[in-house]
Design an enzyme around this catalytic site. Structure first.
Site, PDB file in Angstrom:
ATOM      1  N   GLY A   1      -5.976   4.363   5.506  1.00  0.00           N
ATOM      2  CA  GLY A   1      -6.883   5.103   6.380  1.00  0.00           C
ATOM      3  C   GLY A   1      -7.476   4.248   7.482  1.00  0.00           C
ATOM      4  O   GLY A   1      -7.645   4.702   8.613  1.00  0.00           O
ATOM      5  N   VAL A   2      -7.781   2.989   7.168  1.00  0.00           N
ATOM      6  CA  VAL A   2      -8.356   2.120   8.194  1.00  0.00           C
ATOM      7  C   VAL A   2      -7.370   1.905   9.350  1.00  0.00           C
ATOM      8  O   VAL A   2      -7.796   1.744  10.499  1.00  0.00           O
ATOM      9  CB  VAL A   2      -8.839   0.766   7.627  1.00  0.00           C
ATOM     10  CG1 VAL A   2      -9.992   0.967   6.663  1.00  0.00           C
ATOM     11  CG2 VAL A   2      -7.721   0.004   6.971  1.00  0.00           C
TER      12      VAL A   2
ATOM     13  N   ILE B   1       1.744   4.725   1.475  1.00  0.00           N
ATOM     14  CA  ILE B   1       0.790   5.549   2.218  1.00  0.00           C
ATOM     15  C   ILE B   1       0.166   4.667   3.296  1.00  0.00           C
ATOM     16  O   ILE B   1      -0.260   3.543   3.015  1.00  0.00           O
ATOM     17  CB  ILE B   1      -0.329   6.085   1.296  1.00  0.00           C
ATOM     18  CG1 ILE B   1       0.258   6.951   0.174  1.00  0.00           C
ATOM     19  CG2 ILE B   1      -1.366   6.871   2.097  1.00  0.00           C
ATOM     20  CD1 ILE B   1      -0.736   7.276  -0.921  1.00  0.00           C
TER      21      ILE B   1
ATOM     22  N   GLU C   1      -7.698   2.743  13.254  1.00  0.00           N
ATOM     23  CA  GLU C   1      -7.321   1.747  14.265  1.00  0.00           C
ATOM     24  C   GLU C   1      -6.370   2.350  15.295  1.00  0.00           C
ATOM     25  O   GLU C   1      -6.515   2.097  16.494  1.00  0.00           O
ATOM     26  CB  GLU C   1      -6.687   0.522  13.592  1.00  0.00           C
ATOM     27  CG  GLU C   1      -6.158  -0.514  14.563  1.00  0.00           C
ATOM     28  CD  GLU C   1      -7.213  -1.217  15.398  1.00  0.00           C
ATOM     29  OE1 GLU C   1      -6.859  -1.719  16.492  1.00  0.00           O
ATOM     30  OE2 GLU C   1      -8.390  -1.290  14.980  1.00  0.00           O
TER      31      GLU C   1
ATOM     32  N   HIS D   1       0.840  -1.220   0.000  1.00  0.00           N
ATOM     33  CA  HIS D   1       0.000   0.000   0.000  1.00  0.00           C
ATOM     34  C   HIS D   1       0.857   1.245   0.000  1.00  0.00           C
ATOM     35  O   HIS D   1       1.008   1.871   1.037  1.00  0.00           O
ATOM     36  CB  HIS D   1      -0.891  -0.002   1.236  1.00  0.00           C
ATOM     37  CG  HIS D   1      -2.075   0.913   1.127  1.00  0.00           C
ATOM     38  ND1 HIS D   1      -2.067   2.221   1.543  1.00  0.00           N
ATOM     39  CD2 HIS D   1      -3.309   0.688   0.648  1.00  0.00           C
ATOM     40  CE1 HIS D   1      -3.261   2.765   1.355  1.00  0.00           C
ATOM     41  NE2 HIS D   1      -4.029   1.849   0.819  1.00  0.00           N
TER      42      HIS D   1
END
Length: 142
Positions: A59-60, A56, A64, A50
């Site tokens: 976002g998840v 990057i 978290e 990723h």
């Protein structure tokens, strides 16, 4: 205030899913909040996919990290010590920038409501003083 070994005594998360390196400030009596950070390293496993050409932080995983910050606050309370925190929902999540290797992701989560084993936290993640991610995190404690 709390290093990684002390954090591991409070929350059940472990590598590679432990996403908070240090707690710098915590209040659990009156205004319940935690401030901490994650030093984002190029060696993070998620950067392999990723994205290999432009790494990057997903976002998840930012969400978290905020949830784990809130979990430190909740599980530091006497009545929730030793329990397991679970996501019950995520509302109003907004992403406003990228988190890349070398960033220090500053994390803040304030617990705004607790009713029984369910609560809500407001989380803000920032890099260099710029808000990168924010969300309302709903949690359940088992």
């Amino acid at each position: 205030m709390l290093n990684i070994n002390e954090i591991k005594k409070i929350i059940p998360h472990r590598y590679p899913m432990l996403l908070i390196d240090r707690v710098t400030e915590m209040e659990i009596e009156e205004k319940q909040f935690v401030r901490g950070y994650k030093n984002v390293s190029a060696n993070e496993a998620f950067f392999q996919g990723h994205y290999p050409e432009e790494p990057i932080m997903p976002g998840v995983l930012q969400i978290e990290a905020l949830a784990q910050t809130g979990a430190v606050a909740i599980l530091s309370m006497e009545k929730f010590k030793g329990k397991t925190p679970l996501f019950a929902g995520i509302n109003k999540a907004r992403f406003k920038g990228k988190v890349v290797p070398g960033d220090k992701l500053d994390l803040y989560c304030e617990i705004i409501k607790i009713k029984g084993p369910v609560g809500i936290g407001n989380g803000i993640a920032s890099v260099d003083g710029k808000t990168i991610c924010e969300a309302e995190i709903i949690f359940a404690i088992q």
